[in-house]
Scaffold this active site. Sequence first.
Site, PDB file in Angstrom:
ATOM      1  N   ASN A   1     -48.041  25.609 -43.181  1.00 34.53           N
ATOM      2  CA  ASN A   1     -49.161  25.739 -44.125  1.00 34.53           C
ATOM      3  C   ASN A   1     -49.025  26.919 -45.082  1.00 34.53           C
ATOM      4  OD1 ASN A   1     -49.745  27.551 -42.081  1.00 34.53           O
ATOM      5  ND2 ASN A   1     -51.949  27.221 -42.173  1.00 34.53           N
TER       6      ASN A   1
ATOM      7  N   ARG B   1     -44.638  37.793 -43.194  1.00 33.62           N
ATOM      8  CA  ARG B   1     -45.556  38.601 -42.380  1.00 33.62           C
ATOM      9  C   ARG B   1     -44.887  39.020 -41.070  1.00 33.62           C
ATOM     10  NH1 ARG B   1     -51.560  36.101 -41.576  1.00 33.62           N
ATOM     11  NH2 ARG B   1     -50.726  35.224 -39.670  1.00 33.62           N
TER      12      ARG B   1
ATOM     13  N   SER C   1     -49.958  26.219 -33.630  1.00 35.78           N
ATOM     14  CA  SER C   1     -51.108  25.706 -32.878  1.00 35.78           C
ATOM     15  C   SER C   1     -51.228  26.392 -31.514  1.00 35.78           C
ATOM     16  CB  SER C   1     -50.964  24.197 -32.699  1.00 35.78           C
ATOM     17  OG  SER C   1     -49.795  23.935 -31.967  1.00 35.78           O
TER      18      SER C   1
ATOM     19  N   LEU D   1     -52.523  31.972 -33.490  1.00 37.54           N
ATOM     20  CA  LEU D   1     -52.756  30.562 -33.135  1.00 37.54           C
ATOM     21  C   LEU D   1     -53.908  29.955 -33.942  1.00 37.54           C
ATOM     22  CD1 LEU D   1     -52.191  31.101 -29.298  1.00 37.54           C
ATOM     23  CD2 LEU D   1     -50.507  30.532 -31.058  1.00 37.54           C
TER      24      LEU D   1
ATOM     25  N   ARG E   1     -59.219  27.076 -49.914  1.00 39.59           N
ATOM     26  CA  ARG E   1     -57.907  27.688 -50.122  1.00 39.59           C
ATOM     27  C   ARG E   1     -56.912  26.823 -49.374  1.00 39.59           C
ATOM     28  NH1 ARG E   1     -54.882  32.821 -48.275  1.00 39.59           N
ATOM     29  NH2 ARG E   1     -56.027  32.563 -46.342  1.00 39.59           N
TER      30      ARG E   1
ATOM     31  N   CYS F   1     -55.564  28.525 -41.102  1.00 36.93           N
ATOM     32  CA  CYS F   1     -56.117  28.861 -39.779  1.00 36.93           C
ATOM     33  C   CYS F   1     -57.443  29.592 -39.918  1.00 36.93           C
ATOM     34  CB  CYS F   1     -55.120  29.723 -39.023  1.00 36.93           C
ATOM     35  SG  CYS F   1     -54.606  31.152 -39.977  1.00 36.93           S
TER      36      CYS F   1
ATOM     37  N   GLU G   1     -59.977  22.074 -34.947  1.00 38.58           N
ATOM     38  CA  GLU G   1     -59.653  22.475 -36.314  1.00 38.58           C
ATOM     39  C   GLU G   1     -59.584  21.228 -37.175  1.00 38.58           C
ATOM     40  OE1 GLU G   1     -55.888  24.638 -35.595  1.00 38.58           O
ATOM     41  OE2 GLU G   1     -56.616  25.990 -37.128  1.00 38.58           O
TER      42      GLU G   1
ATOM     43  N   GLU H   1     -50.901  41.115 -37.037  1.00 37.01           N
ATOM     44  CA  GLU H   1     -49.866  41.219 -38.078  1.00 37.01           C
ATOM     45  C   GLU H   1     -50.464  41.972 -39.260  1.00 37.01           C
ATOM     46  OE1 GLU H   1     -48.561  37.084 -38.584  1.00 37.01           O
ATOM     47  OE2 GLU H   1     -46.913  37.522 -37.215  1.00 37.01           O
TER      48      GLU H   1
HETATM   49  P1  NAP Z   1     -47.322  23.696 -34.574  1.00 38.06           P
HETATM   50  O1  NAP Z   1     -47.198  22.246 -34.390  1.00 38.06           O
HETATM   51  O2  NAP Z   1     -47.714  24.521 -33.418  1.00 38.06           O
HETATM   52  O3  NAP Z   1     -45.917  24.175 -35.172  1.00 38.06           O
HETATM   53  C1  NAP Z   1     -45.686  25.512 -35.527  1.00 38.06           C
HETATM   54  C2  NAP Z   1     -44.211  25.809 -35.390  1.00 38.06           C
HETATM   55  O4  NAP Z   1     -43.840  25.641 -34.030  1.00 38.06           O
HETATM   56  C3  NAP Z   1     -43.310  24.883 -36.192  1.00 38.06           C
HETATM   57  O5  NAP Z   1     -42.210  25.620 -36.654  1.00 38.06           O
HETATM   58  C4  NAP Z   1     -42.876  23.870 -35.140  1.00 38.06           C
HETATM   59  O6  NAP Z   1     -41.650  23.248 -35.423  1.00 38.06           O
HETATM   60  C5  NAP Z   1     -42.734  24.774 -33.938  1.00 38.06           C
HETATM   61  N1  NAP Z   1     -42.763  24.073 -32.656  1.00 38.06           N
HETATM   62  C6  NAP Z   1     -43.396  22.937 -32.330  1.00 38.06           C
HETATM   63  N2  NAP Z   1     -43.186  22.653 -31.023  1.00 38.06           N
HETATM   64  C7  NAP Z   1     -42.404  23.633 -30.528  1.00 38.06           C
HETATM   65  C8  NAP Z   1     -41.833  23.916 -29.245  1.00 38.06           C
HETATM   66  N3  NAP Z   1     -42.036  23.123 -28.208  1.00 38.06           N
HETATM   67  N4  NAP Z   1     -41.077  25.012 -29.109  1.00 38.06           N
HETATM   68  C9  NAP Z   1     -40.869  25.828 -30.155  1.00 38.06           C
HETATM   69  N5  NAP Z   1     -41.377  25.627 -31.375  1.00 38.06           N
HETATM   70  C10 NAP Z   1     -42.140  24.544 -31.564  1.00 38.06           C
HETATM   71  O7  NAP Z   1     -48.389  24.052 -35.708  1.00 38.06           O
HETATM   72  P2  NAP Z   1     -48.481  23.466 -37.165  1.00 38.06           P
HETATM   73  O8  NAP Z   1     -49.123  22.144 -37.100  1.00 38.06           O
HETATM   74  O9  NAP Z   1     -47.166  23.579 -37.849  1.00 38.06           O
HETATM   75  O10 NAP Z   1     -49.424  24.533 -37.857  1.00 38.06           O
HETATM   76  C11 NAP Z   1     -50.792  24.453 -37.832  1.00 38.06           C
HETATM   77  C12 NAP Z   1     -51.369  25.362 -36.759  1.00 38.06           C
HETATM   78  O11 NAP Z   1     -50.973  26.701 -37.000  1.00 38.06           O
HETATM   79  C13 NAP Z   1     -52.886  25.378 -36.794  1.00 38.06           C
HETATM   80  O12 NAP Z   1     -53.387  25.350 -35.492  1.00 38.06           O
HETATM   81  C14 NAP Z   1     -53.196  26.714 -37.456  1.00 38.06           C
HETATM   82  O13 NAP Z   1     -54.459  27.233 -37.160  1.00 38.06           O
HETATM   83  C15 NAP Z   1     -52.090  27.561 -36.937  1.00 38.06           C
HETATM   84  N6  NAP Z   1     -51.908  28.721 -37.800  1.00 38.06           N
HETATM   85  C16 NAP Z   1     -52.310  29.936 -37.331  1.00 38.06           C
HETATM   86  C17 NAP Z   1     -52.195  31.050 -38.142  1.00 38.06           C
HETATM   87  C18 NAP Z   1     -52.639  32.392 -37.648  1.00 38.06           C
HETATM   88  O14 NAP Z   1     -52.255  33.377 -38.276  1.00 38.06           O
HETATM   89  N7  NAP Z   1     -53.388  32.502 -36.574  1.00 38.06           N
HETATM   90  C19 NAP Z   1     -51.656  30.932 -39.426  1.00 38.06           C
HETATM   91  C20 NAP Z   1     -51.257  29.683 -39.866  1.00 38.06           C
HETATM   92  C21 NAP Z   1     -51.386  28.574 -39.030  1.00 38.06           C
HETATM   93  P3  NAP Z   1     -41.609  21.803 -36.121  1.00 38.06           P
HETATM   94  O15 NAP Z   1     -42.112  21.991 -37.480  1.00 38.06           O
HETATM   95  O16 NAP Z   1     -40.191  21.432 -36.079  1.00 38.06           O
HETATM   96  O17 NAP Z   1     -42.492  20.920 -35.284  1.00 38.06           O
END
Ligand code: NAP
Length: 513
Positions: free
Chosen positions: A186, A194, A264, A286, A313, A319, A416, A493
Amino acid sequence: MTATWRLRPSNFQHEKTGMNITSSITDGNQNPFDLDAFSQGLYIDGQWRASTSGNSISVVDPSTETTLTSVADATVEDALLSVEAAARAAPSWRDTAPRKRSEILRRCFELMIERSDMLATLISKENGKALRDARGEVAYAAEFFRWNAEEAVRISGEFGMAPAGTNRIIVDYQPIGICVLITPWNFPAAMATRKIAPALAAGCTVILKPASETPLTAYALAAIYAEAGVPAGVVNVLTTTNPGPVTAAMLADPRVRKLSFTGSTGVGRTLLAEAAQNVISCSMELGGNAPFVVFDDADLENALDGAMVAKMRNAGEACTAANRLYVQSGIHDAFVEGLAKRMSALVVGPGADHATECGPMITRKAVEKIDRLVTDAKDRGAAVICGGVALQEKGFFYPPTVLTGVPPDAKMAHEEIFGPVAPIYRFHTEEEAISRANETEYGLAAYVFSRDLSRAMRVAGKIEAGMIAINRGLVSDPAAPFGGVKQSGLGREGGQHHGISEFMEAKYIAASF
Ligand code: NAP
């Protein structure tokens, strides 16, 4: 009220040149650039290398569903080569003078700003976000380099007398070691910088695994780091369709001492368990479920401006996005009307189109999830004020949507939404607002609007979140500690020392002399 969203024509004719930008991408100055330049292979030890599998990952434009290009698909073997490269580079980077590290980071900032049009266009193409959001992201992402260039030369220790008077207590802060960094789609630039900027400032070497949907920005940035003088092996970047085994292999290598993950909560939990095997230090950014609380005495226009930023935004794919809008009964109807008017007027369209205000979602699956949550809320009695039905256009579009009367047991109150959907919940008392805001296992960001500053501060103190915005819709700032409580994460961060300390360890020396 009927929605009046407008989907821009998706033929991608550039406004001025008439050039078809699906095949030839231009930066903000209309200079064409070739997407294949960002997909030359994995970036390991300062070299662009093919994956040992020879496989590749398609990168899809969410605005058109067409393939932009492809990138290499790393194997476990490639991941271990990256750890090897990071380990080789570690001693010399750790011993590089802080001033020198600082100057390299500063150069990264300058190059990102120089190339911001190109980077914004690239982000917009692979992620779909509106160009204005992408430009904002590049500025935010670059700022982590400027901020950490300044932090790199301010790392200090402690020196004091032991209470017993027997010896001196000396505390030195040292780089934690090799870091595995995993980022989501995202914010393809900012989530990476960061982590990379403070890690490098602290003297660590890193392996970045960006999301497979948005790898091009990470590779474009890798080229910038090299140009800025980051030595080979200090930053390694690899993309993979096999994140589980690839990450597990890196975390099993005893040389890896840090995992910094943004994504996530579900994946975060899995990674925490894996990291526990070698007792690896973890920073976890997360998921969120941010409450946005508007009291009767709020400045209505300011609250609406804030809501548009906090909700829209990145088209809601943030997140920190306002996920539940709690509005007190006296201002409720005026707020609903004002928000629906603003949401309906947004121009929905391809991210790289200059007029677009709300781009597509990242994937078809993301649209389906939003649709499921909206349908569930409607089935439980919510009213659709605008939007509310997935768009049937090519591309992963969902219209800006406002819902009222969403019952507390609706799924969207607990999950979410990650899309342009604003559910408005009516509340009556301050206590009710606080207790409903806290009805979640998440605790990342929250927003409070009131002209009564003592009330705003009191409520901010009671809401369980790592970050609270008062009378504004934006919290993110490289100079402030970003992070969540409860299941929104561990660690921070950015901020004056928080971000960099995640990449350092204290070494205590008891000295008698
Ligand atoms: P995600 O499915 O958890 O994926 C995030 C990253 O983890 C990707 O690079 C993904 O790779 C990788 N990944 C997935 N499964 C994995 C595993 N088993 N082992 C190691 N890495 C793995 O999350 P997303 O859908 O991309 O992002 C959205 C989520 O991020 C939302 O919940 C959002 O709130 C959160 N977020 C949090 C913040 C914060 O600062 N707190 C900021 C931005 C986003 P692949 O792409 O190859 O699946």
